[in-house]
Design an enzyme around this catalytic site. Structure first.
Site, PDB file in Angstrom:
ATOM      1  N   LYS A  83       0.836  -1.200   0.000  1.00 53.60           N
ATOM      2  CA  LYS A  83       0.000   0.000   0.000  1.00 53.60           C
ATOM      3  C   LYS A  83       0.872   1.251   0.000  1.00 53.60           C
ATOM      4  CE  LYS A  83      -3.761   2.109   2.726  1.00 53.60           C
ATOM      5  NZ  LYS A  83      -4.661   1.877   3.889  1.00 53.60           N
ATOM      6  N   SER A 152      -9.318   2.273   3.074  1.00 53.37           N
ATOM      7  CA  SER A 152      -8.388   2.945   2.182  1.00 53.37           C
ATOM      8  C   SER A 152      -7.438   2.010   1.444  1.00 53.37           C
ATOM      9  CB  SER A 152      -7.551   3.960   2.977  1.00 53.37           C
ATOM     10  OG  SER A 152      -6.836   3.309   4.024  1.00 53.37           O
ATOM     11  N   SER A 176     -10.153   0.042   7.154  1.00 55.45           N
ATOM     12  CA  SER A 176      -9.481   0.124   5.857  1.00 55.45           C
ATOM     13  C   SER A 176      -8.838  -1.159   5.365  1.00 55.45           C
ATOM     14  CB  SER A 176      -8.426   1.236   5.884  1.00 55.45           C
ATOM     15  OG  SER A 176      -9.044   2.487   6.021  1.00 55.45           O
TER      16      SER A 176
END
Length: 463
Positions: A83, A152, A176
């Protein structure tokens, strides 16, 4: 291209076994993942950057070592995505924002260094929402392009769902990891607070941020978590308890003991959309029929204020970080991020301290509530992925556990009539990861969920 690569991607467990046997090389596996990225990325937008050259060089070296019969790490040759709030040496960490520095990171985040030490091949950086918060990402849901992939950790979940990588690193402050894992039909683990180091990770909120893995199965997530977990002097929140007894093998066997599962129907089933609640309930009854003991539990004490107090900590700490590092210029942020900062700057010190006190009390309450069960099982989300690209979805079934810092595992269990995944969320007591993942793997084996995104079986996802 084999039939398998055109359909179900390999799991980490399967790929690791094939590499050990010599029927698959790290170079072949990396090339397959890169081919999938080339094929699916134009419709999915899961990646910020792909280091094809670096990945192939690493995979080639590992393939050479494989031929020399050198010792293997637990992730030997396994392609992984990171990420884009997590530092990877030689690559910028942009956190989905133009405010961040485009200079490449000088060193790996601790979790990336640990993945490399375990033999993983780092493919590149996956899409995050802006500063891992609320403004929607460009990533599309692999099951239906009109639906949010969640956030996210949007790119990490979508990339795993399509076999672009076999595992990925995400983070969770509210929901997330769990929410995108559920919306994209993969497994995700939010470990205990302090389990995996945040050193080299762009923060949202110091008292709430967790780093964790996403993969196709609970057993795959266990392998990733085993690699990244552990104390780290670079992270002040890292705990010396971040070492687990993994003798309780998360890979299910015929002799696995049926678990004792807690269920909270009030709030979680009562406020979920009807179809989501029905599918989750059906999954629970299937687990009960397979031998699990279901125990009805009350909501933990202090639950009535949990969302308010979680939000207070998240916005207050997030706003202070942005004020100190960027001056919080409104023109530089998306609308939801700007509102988030304004909200946090308005929190008083007394309100913030009250929220921290609530967090400690709620953590203790969960420990008491779950004392006599192996895990709490509830829907991962109130609904499947919303058909709304302006949102990352509803985190209210996830943020209580982020607030308390207790571990969760999300596993897909069914498809809606519209063909979207619905998942179960397993919640455990602090530092129960080994048992929680074993329970999740047992549940996976009994549920038998094996559906794939339409694009993997030759159908275009709905637009």
């Amino acid at each position: 291209m084999t039939d398998r690569t055109m359909n179900a991607p390999l799991t980490i467990v399967e790929a690791a076994a094939a590499i050990r046997l010599g029927s698959l090389t790290p170079l072949e596996l990396a090339a397959e993942c890169l081919e999938r990225i080339g094929r699916f990325e134009p419709e999915t937008w899961a990646w910020i950057s792909v280091d094809a050259e670096g990945a192939l060089q690493t995979a080639e070296r590992l393939t050479h070592d494989q031929a020399m019969h050198k010792a293997y790490g637990p992730l030997y040759g396994i392609p992984v995505g990171i990420k884009d709030i997590v530092d990877v040496a030689g690559t910028p960490t942009r956190a989905g924002s133009s405010l961040t520095d485009a200079t490449p990171a000088k060193e790996d985040a601790t979790v990336v260094a640990r993945l490399r030490a375990a033999g993983a091949v780092i493919l590149g950086k996956t899409v995050t929402t802006e500063f891992a918060c609320f403004d929607p990402p460009p990533t599309r849901n692999p099951w239906n392009a009109a639906c949010t992939p969640g956030g996210s950790s949007s790119g990490s979940a979508a990339a795993v769902a399509l076999g672009m990588c076999l595992g990925a690193i995400g983070s969770q402050t509210g929901g997330s990891i769990t929410r995108p894992a559920s919306y994209c039909g993969v497994a995700g683990v939010k470990p205990t607070f302090g389990c995996a180091s945040r050193a080299g990770v762009v923060p949202v909120a110091f008292h709430l941020d967790h780093v964790g893995p996403l993969a196709r199965t609970a057993a795959d997530c266990a392998i990733l978590l085993r690699a990244i977990a552990g104390p780290d002097a670079r992270d002040p929140a890292s705990s010396p308890r971040a070492k687990f007894d993994w003798t309780d093998n998360p890979v299910p066997t015929a002799s696995s003991k049926p678990p004792r599962l807690g269920v909270i129907h009030s709030y979680f089933f009562e406020t979920a959309e009807a179809e989501t609640a029905e599918l989750a309930e059906s999954a629970l009854r299937g687990l009960e029929g397979a031998g699990a003991k279901l125990v009805e539990l009350p909501l933990p004490e202090h639950f009535e204020n949990v969302h308010t107090m979680h939000r207070r900590i998240m916005t207050s700490e997030g706003a202070q970080y942005h004020r100190l590092n960027y001056g919080a210029p409104r023109a530089g942020y998306g609308p939801k991020m700007a509102a988030f900062i304004d909200e946090g700057l308005a929190v008083t010190m007394d309100e913030y301290q009250e929220a921290l006190g609530h967090q400690a009390a709620f953590r203790d309450a969960i420990d008491r509530t779950l004392a006599d069960v192996d895990a709490l099982v509830i829907p991962s989300t109130p609904s499947p992925a919303p058909a709304d690209l302006t949102t990352t979805g509803d985190p209210r079934f996830n943020s209580p556990w982020s607030h308390a810092g207790v571990p969760t595992v999300s596993i897909p269990c069914a498809l809606t009539k519209a063909g979207l995944p619905v998942s179960l969320q397993l919640v455990g007591r602090a530092w129960s990861e080994a048992r929680l993942l074993a329970v999740a793997a047992w549940c996976e084996a009994k549920l038998g969920f094996d559906a794939l995104p339409p694009i993997l079986v030759g159908k275009a996802p709905s637009a």
